[in-house]
Design a protein around this motif. Structure first.
Motif, PDB file in Angstrom:
ATOM      1  N   THR A  34       0.816  -1.321   0.017  1.00 34.37           N
ATOM      2  CA  THR A  34       0.037  -0.069  -0.009  1.00 34.37           C
ATOM      3  C   THR A  34       1.037   1.364   0.198  1.00 34.37           C
ATOM      4  O   THR A  34       0.682   2.153  -0.751  1.00 34.37           O
ATOM      5  CB  THR A  34      -0.968   0.099   1.442  1.00 34.37           C
ATOM      6  OG1 THR A  34      -1.940  -1.313   1.049  1.00 34.37           O
ATOM      7  CG2 THR A  34      -1.956   1.437   1.150  1.00 34.37           C
ATOM      8  N   GLN A  35       1.906   1.214   0.732  1.00 38.71           N
ATOM      9  CA  GLN A  35       2.829   2.432   0.730  1.00 38.71           C
ATOM     10  C   GLN A  35       3.513   2.498  -0.601  1.00 38.71           C
ATOM     11  O   GLN A  35       3.608   3.831  -0.905  1.00 38.71           O
ATOM     12  CB  GLN A  35       3.791   2.135   2.046  1.00 38.71           C
ATOM     13  CG  GLN A  35       3.527   2.092   3.386  1.00 38.71           C
ATOM     14  CD  GLN A  35       2.800   3.426   3.904  1.00 38.71           C
ATOM     15  OE1 GLN A  35       3.013   4.439   3.332  1.00 38.71           O
ATOM     16  NE2 GLN A  35       1.740   3.265   4.561  1.00 38.71           N
ATOM     17  N   ASP A  36       4.154   1.423  -1.250  1.00 34.16           N
ATOM     18  CA  ASP A  36       4.662   1.583  -2.361  1.00 34.16           C
ATOM     19  C   ASP A  36       3.489   2.148  -3.533  1.00 34.16           C
ATOM     20  O   ASP A  36       4.092   2.873  -4.204  1.00 34.16           O
ATOM     21  CB  ASP A  36       4.889   0.110  -2.867  1.00 34.16           C
ATOM     22  CG  ASP A  36       6.097  -0.383  -2.074  1.00 34.16           C
ATOM     23  OD1 ASP A  36       6.845   0.224  -1.426  1.00 34.16           O
ATOM     24  OD2 ASP A  36       6.309  -1.561  -2.235  1.00 34.16           O
ATOM     25  N   ILE A  37       2.285   1.874  -3.396  1.00 38.07           N
ATOM     26  CA  ILE A  37       1.309   2.060  -4.599  1.00 38.07           C
ATOM     27  C   ILE A  37       0.957   3.588  -4.082  1.00 38.07           C
ATOM     28  O   ILE A  37       0.885   4.424  -5.247  1.00 38.07           O
ATOM     29  CB  ILE A  37      -0.219   1.247  -4.161  1.00 38.07           C
ATOM     30  CG1 ILE A  37       0.171  -0.105  -4.699  1.00 38.07           C
ATOM     31  CG2 ILE A  37      -1.133   1.986  -4.814  1.00 38.07           C
ATOM     32  CD1 ILE A  37      -0.990  -1.024  -4.062  1.00 38.07           C
ATOM     33  N   PHE A  38       1.043   4.069  -3.061  1.00 41.52           N
ATOM     34  CA  PHE A  38       0.656   5.826  -3.016  1.00 41.52           C
ATOM     35  C   PHE A  38       2.021   6.402  -3.265  1.00 41.52           C
ATOM     36  O   PHE A  38       1.741   7.672  -3.757  1.00 41.52           O
ATOM     37  CB  PHE A  38       0.365   5.968  -1.360  1.00 41.52           C
ATOM     38  CG  PHE A  38      -1.204   5.707  -1.187  1.00 41.52           C
ATOM     39  CD1 PHE A  38      -2.025   6.871  -1.629  1.00 41.52           C
ATOM     40  CD2 PHE A  38      -1.568   4.710  -0.587  1.00 41.52           C
ATOM     41  CE1 PHE A  38      -3.610   6.640  -1.605  1.00 41.52           C
ATOM     42  CE2 PHE A  38      -3.081   4.574  -0.503  1.00 41.52           C
ATOM     43  CZ  PHE A  38      -3.961   5.538  -0.767  1.00 41.52           C
ATOM     44  N   VAL A  39       3.207   6.010  -3.086  1.00 42.27           N
ATOM     45  CA  VAL A  39       4.405   6.637  -3.533  1.00 42.27           C
ATOM     46  C   VAL A  39       4.187   6.650  -5.366  1.00 42.27           C
ATOM     47  O   VAL A  39       4.340   7.653  -5.827  1.00 42.27           O
ATOM     48  CB  VAL A  39       5.638   5.684  -3.174  1.00 42.27           C
ATOM     49  CG1 VAL A  39       6.867   6.295  -3.862  1.00 42.27           C
ATOM     50  CG2 VAL A  39       5.759   5.868  -1.518  1.00 42.27           C
TER      51      VAL A  39
END
Length: 203
Positions: A53-58
């Protein structure tokens, strides 16, 4: 979608593209749970899902400049999420296993929604948890694209048109993916009713 028709999501995303970090924080708060649930359906692990999820928002932030308001923001977001999760599966960095009864953060009865409103009776709650487990196992039977289409349809309530755009596929292809995924769920339910539940999964 004309400029006057832009909804709050689209307006916020255009602000993100212009470098507005507060607008990004607003979108993050608004969609974090949905993206985390989506990622969880791929990996069945809360910690790993949060990393994805963090990767996706980055990625969303970095690619904000490619967003066109002709597409709904949620569709754009799930296209980024789908591509990221599919790439992870293709790289084979982990095997997807859906044999546990773990549920996504903030979602206790995602499968129950498919069967109807939950009740207060213990037997209904037990049936809901069992159905959740069966659907989780069925997700492991699906291909990655079937899993993505099924999750967006059944758990995020997205229209076939929007799922097709997120998957960069035709609506007919999306209907076929969801049909096969639904058959996988039905097969697992039949196994449950027959008293058999073979453990198998594929990425």
């Amino acid at each position: 979608m004309s400029a006057v028709d832009l909804d709050s999501d689209a307006q916020a995303m255009l602000k993100v593209a212009a470098g507005d970090r507060q607008a990004f924080a607003w979108l993050f708060d608004r969609y974090h749970a949905s993206v985390a649930r989506f990622a969880f359906r791929f990996v069945n692990d809360r910690e790993r899902a949060e990393e994805l999820t963090q990767d996706i928002f980055v990625k969303l932030y970095r690619h904000a400049g490619t967003y066109k308001p002709s597409a709904r923001f949620k569709t754009f977001l799930f296209r980024v999420a789908t591509n990221h999760c599919l790439n992870e599966v293709r790289r084979g960095e982990y095997r997807v296993s859906h044999t546990s009864s773990e549920t996504p953060e903030g979602e206790e009865t995602g499968a129950v929604e498919m069967a109807g409103p939950d009740g207060d009776r213990p037997d209904q709650a037990l049936a809901g948890r069992e159905l959740e487990r069966v659907v989780g196992a069925a997700l492991g039977d699906m291909s990655a694209r079937e899993r993505a289409a099924f999750t967006m349809c059944r758990f995020e309530g997205m229209a076939y048109r929007d799922i097709a755009e997120a998957l960069e596929a035709s609506e007919a292809a999306v209907k076929s993916l969801i049909h096969r995924a639904t058959l996988a769920v039905a097969r697992r339910i039949e196994e449950l009713q027959a008293g058999t539940a073979p453990a198998r999964s594929r990425a």
